[in-house]
Design a protein around this motif. Structure first.
Motif, short mmCIF file in Angstrom:
data_model
loop_
_atom_site.label_atom_id
_atom_site.label_comp_id
_atom_site.label_asym_id
_atom_site.label_seq_id
_atom_site.Cartn_x
_atom_site.Cartn_y
_atom_site.Cartn_z
N LYS A 47 0.84 -1.09 -0.10
CA LYS A 47 0.03 -0.06 0.09
C LYS A 47 0.87 1.22 -0.14
CE LYS A 47 -3.76 0.35 0.13
NZ LYS A 47 -4.91 0.82 -0.79
N LEU A 48 2.03 1.28 0.82
CA LEU A 48 3.00 2.24 0.87
C LEU A 48 3.45 2.52 -0.61
CD1 LEU A 48 4.72 2.19 4.27
CD2 LEU A 48 2.94 3.49 3.63
N GLN A 49 3.65 1.65 -1.38
CA GLN A 49 4.08 1.75 -2.78
C GLN A 49 3.12 2.40 -3.77
OE1 GLN A 49 7.64 0.87 -2.64
NE2 GLN A 49 6.88 0.54 -0.66
N GLU A 50 1.87 2.38 -3.46
CA GLU A 50 0.74 2.71 -4.47
C GLU A 50 0.30 4.10 -3.89
OE1 GLU A 50 -2.02 -0.14 -3.75
OE2 GLU A 50 -1.07 -1.79 -4.89
N LEU A 51 0.52 4.56 -2.65
CA LEU A 51 -0.12 5.96 -2.26
C LEU A 51 0.57 7.11 -2.94
CD1 LEU A 51 -0.57 5.00 1.53
CD2 LEU A 51 -2.19 5.24 -0.15
N SER A 52 -0.35 8.00 -3.17
CA SER A 52 0.34 9.41 -3.63
C SER A 52 1.33 9.95 -3.04
CB SER A 52 -1.02 10.16 -4.08
OG SER A 52 -2.06 9.51 -4.73
N PHE A 53 2.11 10.95 -3.42
CA PHE A 53 3.30 11.49 -2.96
C PHE A 53 2.64 12.27 -1.85
CE2 PHE A 53 6.53 14.97 -2.97
CZ PHE A 53 7.43 14.21 -2.86
N SER A 54 1.47 12.92 -2.08
CA SER A 54 0.90 13.88 -1.07
C SER A 54 0.60 13.23 0.34
CB SER A 54 -0.53 14.35 -1.54
OG SER A 54 -1.33 13.42 -2.12
N TYR A 55 0.29 11.85 0.14
CA TYR A 55 0.24 11.03 1.67
C TYR A 55 1.34 11.21 2.52
CZ TYR A 55 -0.88 7.43 4.66
OH TYR A 55 -1.09 6.44 5.99
N TYR A 56 2.28 11.31 2.14
CA TYR A 56 3.68 11.44 2.81
C TYR A 56 4.20 12.86 3.38
CZ TYR A 56 4.36 6.93 1.04
OH TYR A 56 4.22 5.40 0.58
N ASP A 57 3.26 13.77 2.89
CA ASP A 57 3.44 15.40 3.20
C ASP A 57 2.74 15.41 4.55
OD1 ASP A 57 4.69 15.99 0.75
OD2 ASP A 57 2.76 16.88 0.05
#
Length: 497
Positions: free
Chosen positions: A112-122
């Motif tokens: 799931k962490l590989q699929e999530l959008s860049f904004s999630y990690y913001d």
């Protein structure tokens, strides 16, 4: 260094949440059914074995006979052997479920962490994500495997034990059962309070993990700004909160156990008193209870309250573990903010199943058409921005901090999408193409590069693992890195990270 504030989750037991979690553990449903069956067998055996002891006392010891002793010994050995096999089997199954559920959740979480959008990690700190996939996941594995085991065993034992006591002696059985309601209330109250404290401990632990992560990653900034003392005070506040919650939980446990033992001892004492009177009455020929049956009642009254405590503890643990379950399920069920449409996936594939044969050749013409963009709950960064870039053209974006230079690049890479307007690649809106098609054709040098564990060569070929060493060296020469890499003791095989 501000501690990340974990979400506050409901404290009421949500059985729907646990059903979702059990569905997630679908590959282990047969194991769980096996555990349930083995627990029922174990509980019945634990109720049956004292009856064998009663028979030994009444028939062979007080009765003074050895008739049927061989058959009795064989039966006793068979029951003990069955119990040993049963315990071995359910312990093994519980171990398989615990490790299997943890493995499965962590595997799904990493995917799931590989699929999530860049904004999630913001907005999600690394420490919080690590805590979810380590501490929280381990707690869920323990709960599904071992807590459910205790719950099933306790329920089966209580029912079998109560039925047997009432069958043997209705009066004494009711006396023992009368202690059950106050004990249950006491157990549920204390276990809830104890595990509320442990909920705070786990919340603080997540914050500590995040604080450690920030402290290590930001060590250079801390030294530069001489913030060591301030960081220490902020960390001390988090650690002190964790210590206080831990001490409170330990103190409640220290009060709870003596109270439960006292209630159980009162029931046992009453059984000894009234049961002893009935044994004497039987000896006087007035009818009563045998010594063997009295021994059974004492055994049941001593062991009857353990499962009550376990059931109360399990329900409290389910409430406490619910926060871990919600954090993990929230991660696993999070949908990427940037997603390809089903129509695009049908033609070009997704990140894990690309259909490269349908990918068009990219030439590199880029058009920003009246693009506006704002981050979530933030001010507008771009307002009606238009830009046209020809293939092979070099463009420099110049402006003050916060002007939107990095945002333009992130939009181009489709880490984010325009709030208004559109971006065209070779004349086509890039939302009509797959993300993987676009990002496979881009080279992006970050402002703050990240080195992965491995060699320098491994890091250079990170985006194309099949690249040869000659290609790695050529890439390094292109950016002017070959000279200093070659001066290192192991050159391109130097370990970094």
């Amino acid at each position: 260094m501000q501690a990340f504030q974990e979400e506050e989750y409901t404290k009421r037991l949500d059985m729907g949440l646990w059903r979702r979690l059990i569905r997630l553990a679908r590959p282990y449903h047969m194991h769980l059914l096996g555990i349930a069956a083995l627990m029922a067998v174990s509980a019945v055996l634990d109720v049956y074995l004292p009856m064998l002891n009663a028979r030994a006392i009444d028939v062979f010891i007080l009765g003074g006979t050895t008739e049927g002793l061989g058959a009795f010994i064989a039966e006793y050995i068979a029951m003990v052997a069955l119990q040993v096999i049963d315990i071995f089997a359910f312990l093994r199954l519980c171990g398989v479920v615990e490790t299997g559920v943890c493995y499965m959740i962590r595997k799904l979480g990493f995917q799931k962490l590989q699929e999530l959008s860049f904004s999630y990690y913001d907005r999600m700190p690394v420490g919080s994500l690590m805590s979810r996939l380590t501490n929280d996941t381990q707690r869920l594995g323990d709960t599904i495997a071992w807590s459910i085991l205790d719950l099933l065993y306790g329920a089966c034992y209580l029912v079998a034990c109560a039925v047997q006591m009432l069958r043997l002696n209705l009066h004494l059985g009711l006396i023992v059962l009368l202690v059950l309601p106050p004990l249950a209330v006491l157990s549920f109250f204390f276990q809830k309070e104890i595990l509320t404290s442990y909920r705070q401990v786990r919340k603080r632990n997540s914050q500590l993990t995040g604080a450690f992560n920030e402290g290590i990653h930001g060590a250079g900034t801390t030294k530069t700004l001489v913030r060591e003392e301030m960081n220490r005070e902020e960390f001390h506040e988090i650690a002190e909160g964790m210590r206080s919650s831990s001490v409170r939980a330990a103190s409640l446990s220290a009060v709870f156990l003596p109270l439960v033992v006292s209630l159980g001892s009162l029931a046992t004492a009453f059984v000894l008193w009234r049961g002893g009177e009935q044994v004497l009455a039987l000896q006087a020929g007035l009818g009563g209870m045998t010594v063997g049956v009295l021994q059974v009642f004492i055994n049941y009254s001593v062991n009857f309250f353990g499962p009550v405590r376990d059931i109360a503890r399990v329900f409290a643990e389910l409430q406490s573990s619910q926060a871990a379950a919600e954090r993990v399920l929230t991660l696993l069920e999070t949908e990427p903010e940037i997603k390809d449409t089903p129509e695009v996936i049908a033609i070009f594939g997704d990140n894990l199943h690309p259909k490269k044969e349908n990918w068009p050749v990219i030439h590199g013409q880029i058009d920003f058409e009246d693009v506006s963009f704002r981050y979530q709950d933030g001010e507008k960064v771009l307002d009606h921005f238009t830009l046209h870039v020809q293939p092979g053209q070099t463009i420099a974006l110049v402006g003050e901090t916060g002007a939107g230079k990095s945002t333009i690049v992130n939009l181009l890479c489709r880490f984010y999408e325009p709030t208004e307007g559109r971006i065209l690649i070779d004349g086509a809106d890039y939302r009509t193409r797959s993300q993987l098609w676009l990002q496979s054709s881009l080279g992006y040098v970050l402002q703050t590069p990240h080195l992965f564990s491995g060699t320098i060569a491994d890091n250079i070929r990170y985006g194309r693992p099949e690249a040869s060493l000659d290609e790695v060296v050529e890439a390094a020469k292109t950016v002017g890195a070959d000279a200093f890499i070659s001066m290192l003791p192991d050159a391109y095989e130097t370990q970094v990270g």
